[in-house]
Motif scaffolding. Structure first.
Motif, PDB file in Angstrom:
ATOM      1  N   GLU A  45       0.838  -1.184   0.000  1.00 30.41           N
ATOM      2  CA  GLU A  45       0.000   0.000   0.000  1.00 30.41           C
ATOM      3  C   GLU A  45       0.876   1.236   0.000  1.00 30.41           C
ATOM      4  N   SER A  46       0.331   2.326  -0.504  1.00 32.22           N
ATOM      5  CA  SER A  46       1.078   3.573  -0.593  1.00 32.22           C
ATOM      6  C   SER A  46       1.156   4.239   0.772  1.00 32.22           C
ATOM      7  N   SER A  68      -4.012   5.602  -0.553  1.00 28.98           N
ATOM      8  CA  SER A  68      -4.472   6.040  -1.876  1.00 28.98           C
ATOM      9  C   SER A  68      -4.273   4.965  -2.940  1.00 28.98           C
ATOM     10  N   ARG A  69      -3.354   4.046  -2.676  1.00 27.83           N
ATOM     11  CA  ARG A  69      -3.083   2.960  -3.633  1.00 27.83           C
ATOM     12  C   ARG A  69      -2.820   1.684  -2.851  1.00 27.83           C
ATOM     13  N   GLU A 114      -2.034  -2.760  -3.506  1.00 26.53           N
ATOM     14  CA  GLU A 114      -1.835  -3.912  -4.379  1.00 26.53           C
ATOM     15  C   GLU A 114      -2.442  -5.118  -3.682  1.00 26.53           C
ATOM     16  N   GLY A 119      -3.236  -3.794  -8.907  1.00 28.12           N
ATOM     17  CA  GLY A 119      -3.123  -2.520  -8.204  1.00 28.12           C
ATOM     18  C   GLY A 119      -4.374  -1.689  -8.394  1.00 28.12           C
ATOM     19  N   ARG A 133      -6.238   2.241  -7.217  1.00 26.96           N
ATOM     20  CA  ARG A 133      -5.983   3.531  -6.582  1.00 26.96           C
ATOM     21  C   ARG A 133      -7.280   4.301  -6.381  1.00 26.96           C
ATOM     22  N   ASP A 134      -7.198   5.284  -5.503  1.00 26.21           N
ATOM     23  CA  ASP A 134      -8.291   6.213  -5.240  1.00 26.21           C
ATOM     24  C   ASP A 134      -9.574   5.487  -4.818  1.00 26.21           C
ATOM     25  N   ALA A 153      -9.560   1.671  -4.939  1.00 24.75           N
ATOM     26  CA  ALA A 153      -8.759   1.115  -3.844  1.00 24.75           C
ATOM     27  C   ALA A 153      -9.566   1.103  -2.548  1.00 24.75           C
ATOM     28  N   GLY A 206     -11.701   6.280  -9.357  1.00 23.35           N
ATOM     29  CA  GLY A 206     -10.810   5.219  -8.916  1.00 23.35           C
ATOM     30  C   GLY A 206     -10.460   4.347 -10.095  1.00 23.35           C
ATOM     31  N   THR A 210      -8.121   0.921 -11.784  1.00 24.33           N
ATOM     32  CA  THR A 210      -7.231  -0.210 -11.660  1.00 24.33           C
ATOM     33  C   THR A 210      -5.893   0.235 -12.223  1.00 24.33           C
ATOM     34  N   VAL A 211      -4.842   0.116 -11.436  1.00 27.94           N
ATOM     35  CA  VAL A 211      -3.538   0.579 -11.887  1.00 27.94           C
ATOM     36  C   VAL A 211      -2.937  -0.405 -12.869  1.00 27.94           C
TER      37      VAL A 211
END
Length: 198
Positions: free
Chosen positions: A95-96, A120-121, A123, A137, A139-140, A143, A187, A189-190
């Motif tokens: 995680e971020s 914020s991010r 995995e 991954g 994000r936002d 996540a 949001g 998907t990274v």
């Protein structure tokens, strides 16, 4: 007129205080238990469709098997744009350090909303029904949705992530219903890759 929580009870959603919500869910042994996983996913999707018919979900929504009284490690998440994610045996593996606070709701105590800080991010390692492991991954807002459901599978409700003494907001006073996340994007998907390829 029934309250939001009463609506969820009518739709079969387990409510705060139910023992199944406080226990870690049991992972599936895949692919051996693929038929069982399929049955639970089908039930989750059907219940989500019924829930969506009685409440707007501009921020997306999710449902974990324990919320249906099934103590198995699977959740389904619907992103605001309609994409659907099935998370079998998911766990956060990274995680971020960056975090943010947003209001969350939970179908298991839907009369209130709470301000929750999350990364914020993230995995997430998860499997498909054939047992293949993937790391995805997020994000936002996505996540946040995924992390909320993984919390359910670990026997945790979002109240436990709120600071000591923080109060939830009655839904009658919450002004965010029907609006998207305040990230600017709903949001994303990274990336997604086979875990073996990391």
């Amino acid at each position: 007129m029934p309250t939001p929580s009463q609506n969820m009870i009518e739709l079969g959603i387990a409510q705060e205080g139910a023992a199944v919500l406080a226990r870690p869910a049991v992972p599936f042994t895949l692919p051996a238990e693929a038929p069982d996983a399929h049955r639970v996913v089908t039930r989750l999707r059907a219940t989500m469709s019924r829930v969506a018919a009685v409440h707007p979900f501009a921020k997306g929504m999710g449902l974990a098997a324990p919320q249906l009284g099934v103590g198995r490690a699977v959740a389904v998440v619907r992103a605001p744009d309609g994409r659907e994610l099935v998370l079998l045996n998911p766990r956060v593996v990274d995680e971020s350090p960056e975090t943010d606070e947003q209001f969350e709701g939970c179908l298991s105590f839907f009369d209130v909303r709470g301000l929750v800080r999350r990364p914020s991010r993230i995995e997430v390692a998860h499997q498909d029904v054939d047992g293949h492991l993937t790391v995805t991954g997020f994000r936002d807002g996505l996540a946040r949705l995924v992390a909320h459901e993984i919390d359910h599978l670990e026997g945790r409700l979002y109240r436990e992530r709120m600071p000591p003494g923080a109060e939830v907001v009655p839904v009658s006073r919450y002004r965010g219903t029907g609006t998207g996340w305040s990230y600017g994007a709903a949001g994303r998907t990274v990336d997604q890759r086979a875990a073996e390829g990391r």
